[in-house]
Enzyme design. Structure first.
Site, PDB file in Angstrom:
ATOM      1  N   MET A  30      11.815   0.782   7.821  1.00  9.51           N
ATOM      2  CA  MET A  30      12.845   1.209   8.739  1.00  9.51           C
ATOM      3  C   MET A  30      12.466   0.991  10.040  1.00  9.51           C
ATOM      4  O   MET A  30      12.852   1.694  10.947  1.00  9.51           O
ATOM      5  CB  MET A  30      13.124   2.806   8.474  1.00  9.51           C
ATOM      6  CG  MET A  30      13.729   3.009   7.094  1.00  9.51           C
ATOM      7  SD  MET A  30      14.682   4.419   7.023  1.00  9.51           S
ATOM      8  CE  MET A  30      13.445   5.732   7.478  1.00  9.51           C
ATOM      9  N   GLY A  36       0.074   1.243   8.967  1.00  8.45           N
ATOM     10  CA  GLY A  36       0.314   1.276   7.625  1.00  8.45           C
ATOM     11  C   GLY A  36       1.427   0.392   7.223  1.00  8.45           C
ATOM     12  O   GLY A  36       1.185  -0.379   6.209  1.00  8.45           O
ATOM     13  N   HIS A  37       2.314  -0.214   7.849  1.00 10.65           N
ATOM     14  CA  HIS A  37       3.240  -1.337   7.715  1.00 10.65           C
ATOM     15  C   HIS A  37       2.724  -2.533   7.520  1.00 10.65           C
ATOM     16  O   HIS A  37       2.833  -3.362   6.786  1.00 10.65           O
ATOM     17  CB  HIS A  37       4.465  -1.194   8.582  1.00 10.65           C
ATOM     18  CG  HIS A  37       5.422  -0.136   8.823  1.00 10.65           C
ATOM     19  ND1 HIS A  37       5.591   0.824   9.805  1.00 10.65           N
ATOM     20  CD2 HIS A  37       6.351   0.490   7.842  1.00 10.65           C
ATOM     21  CE1 HIS A  37       6.410   1.898   9.544  1.00 10.65           C
ATOM     22  NE2 HIS A  37       6.979   1.645   8.571  1.00 10.65           N
ATOM     23  N   GLY A 147       3.920   2.088   0.228  1.00 12.66           N
ATOM     24  CA  GLY A 147       2.893   3.042   0.699  1.00 12.66           C
ATOM     25  C   GLY A 147       2.970   4.031  -0.009  1.00 12.66           C
ATOM     26  O   GLY A 147       3.886   4.819  -0.282  1.00 12.66           O
ATOM     27  N   GLN A 148       1.531   4.538  -0.317  1.00 12.49           N
ATOM     28  CA  GLN A 148       1.354   5.796  -1.048  1.00 12.49           C
ATOM     29  C   GLN A 148       1.864   7.031  -0.433  1.00 12.49           C
ATOM     30  O   GLN A 148       2.211   8.161  -0.980  1.00 12.49           O
ATOM     31  CB  GLN A 148      -0.048   5.698  -1.544  1.00 12.49           C
ATOM     32  CG  GLN A 148      -0.459   6.876  -2.490  1.00 12.49           C
ATOM     33  CD  GLN A 148      -2.075   7.267  -2.449  1.00 12.49           C
ATOM     34  OE1 GLN A 148      -2.661   6.669  -2.404  1.00 12.49           O
ATOM     35  NE2 GLN A 148      -2.267   8.561  -1.850  1.00 12.49           N
ATOM     36  N   SER A 185       2.510   7.476  10.669  1.00 15.88           N
ATOM     37  CA  SER A 185       3.985   7.380  10.230  1.00 15.88           C
ATOM     38  C   SER A 185       4.827   7.286  11.689  1.00 15.88           C
ATOM     39  O   SER A 185       4.342   7.447  12.920  1.00 15.88           O
ATOM     40  CB  SER A 185       4.371   8.874  10.046  1.00 15.88           C
ATOM     41  OG  SER A 185       5.936   9.164  10.157  1.00 15.88           O
ATOM     42  N   SER A 186       6.012   6.633  11.402  1.00 13.97           N
ATOM     43  CA  SER A 186       6.785   6.364  12.526  1.00 13.97           C
ATOM     44  C   SER A 186       7.219   7.641  13.592  1.00 13.97           C
ATOM     45  O   SER A 186       7.280   7.570  14.664  1.00 13.97           O
ATOM     46  CB  SER A 186       8.113   5.686  12.177  1.00 13.97           C
ATOM     47  OG  SER A 186       7.797   4.264  11.573  1.00 13.97           O
ATOM     48  N   ARG A 187       7.351   8.686  12.546  1.00 15.09           N
ATOM     49  CA  ARG A 187       7.493  10.085  13.282  1.00 15.09           C
ATOM     50  C   ARG A 187       6.547  10.612  14.142  1.00 15.09           C
ATOM     51  O   ARG A 187       6.774  11.464  14.985  1.00 15.09           O
ATOM     52  CB  ARG A 187       8.243  11.014  12.250  1.00 15.09           C
ATOM     53  CG  ARG A 187       9.447  10.362  11.426  1.00 15.09           C
ATOM     54  CD  ARG A 187       9.915  11.904  10.297  1.00 15.09           C
ATOM     55  NE  ARG A 187      11.184  11.470  10.107  1.00 15.09           N
ATOM     56  CZ  ARG A 187      11.545  10.979   9.026  1.00 15.09           C
ATOM     57  NH1 ARG A 187      10.881  10.470   8.059  1.00 15.09           N
ATOM     58  NH2 ARG A 187      13.083  10.704   8.798  1.00 15.09           N
TER      59      ARG A 187
END
Ligand code: AMP
Length: 291
Positions: A30, A36-37, A147-148, A185-187
């Site tokens: 997203m 991570g990505h 991703g896990q 996390s993006s968040r």
């Protein structure tokens, strides 16, 4: 690297590659990319000839009171990160390309979508399964990477691929963390410095439970309690559950099968999830089942 926004262009771009027998890897995201990505991208690059990263903030997986409109976006930066990471194609369709006004067909996951996030985000996994199924059909990858960190999502997608006979290998990549342990996390960008410090107790709690498990603790309540002790500084614990890592049903004491300790919590108004997998040491020279 090519940036493509329409399905017609995407099919055209991939047709030649497919004719040449190239293996296509897909990394659905997203956007607002982080390491991570990029770990998923690296995994794809090692296992495919062409890596497609989709960037699409999928409206059907957000509930009415969730953060769809404020979800972080920075397409220019994402494109640059993808270019540097050796991505072949960024596929960034707009909402109408994915969901034309006539759209009405959804993928309905089963029991794996019921517990954990499913209990708090009605319709979320229906939206996830639908968009991932559509992306699989649009890109037709040989292999796709997840991703896990989104443990339940991985389970739902794996099951969907099996149940719907989707000809794609699903690969799960371990959670990438900041150096202090916070899951990327993006968040995370929503967090103030003070919230960021408190968010750290999420991974600390999970690691505390994993340490206990490694020292031989097999009692479900004790393992959950070890995590909960650390989690006192989140603002609202949505769930903290130890589940069987295949069925996602509540794990039974004493633990005898691989389990996942999964957490969702609010820090300030930011919703964060994380998990650790508790898998049993393999007998000498063997892989542990299901780990
Ligand atoms: P998202 O953009 O948050 O929908 O995530 C896209 C993909 O990246 C999903 O498969 C996620 O599970 C994966 N992902 C997100 N954060 C991480 C992380 N910290 N480590 C590994 N994979 C991740």
């Amino acid at each position: 690297m090519q940036t493509i926004t329409t399905l017609a262009e995407l099919r055209h771009a991939l047709a030649q590659a497919r004719k040449e027998g190239k293996r296509v890897g897909l990394v659905p995201t997203m956007g607002y990319l982080h390491e991570g990505h990029l770990a998923l991208v690296q995994a794809s690059r090692t296992r495919s000839d062409i890596t497609v990263v989709s960037i699409f903030v999928n409206p059907t997986q957000f509930g009415p009171n969730e953060d769809l409109s404020t979800y972080p976006r920075d397409f220019i930066r994402d494109e640059q990160l993808c270019r540097n990471a050796g991505v072949t194609i960024v596929f960034a369709p707009d909402t109408r390309e994915v969901y034309p006004t006539t759209f009405e067909t959804f993928v309905e996951p089963g029991d794996l979508a019921t517990p954990l996030c499913g209990a708090y985000r009605p319709g979320h996994f229906r939206g996830v399964a639908t968009v991932v199924c559509k992306l699989f059909n649009m890109v037709q990858p040989d292999i796709a990477f997840f991703g896990q960190k989104d443990f339940q999502q991985c389970a739902v997608i794996r099951r969907m691929a099996v149940d719907l006979n989707l000809p794609v290998d699903i690969v799960t990549i371990p959670t990438i963390r900041e150096s202090d342990g916070l899951a990327m996390s993006s968040r995370n960008r929503y967090l103030s410095d003070e919230e960021r410090r408190r968010a750290l107790t999420i991974s600390r709690g999970l690691f505390a439970a994993a340490d206990k498990f490694r020292s031989g603790e097999r009692d479900v309540e004790n393992l959950v309690a070890a995590a909960r002790e650390q989690l006192s500084s989140v603002d609202r614990l949505q769930y903290l559950e130890l589940v069987d890592s295949h069925t996602l049903k509540a794990a039974e004491s004493p633990l005898q099968r691989p389990a996942a300790l999964c957490v969702a919590a609010y820090v300030g108004s930011t919703w964060l999830i994380d998990n650790v997998i508790l898998s049993f040491p393999a007998p000498d020279g063997q892989r542990s089942p299901g780990s």
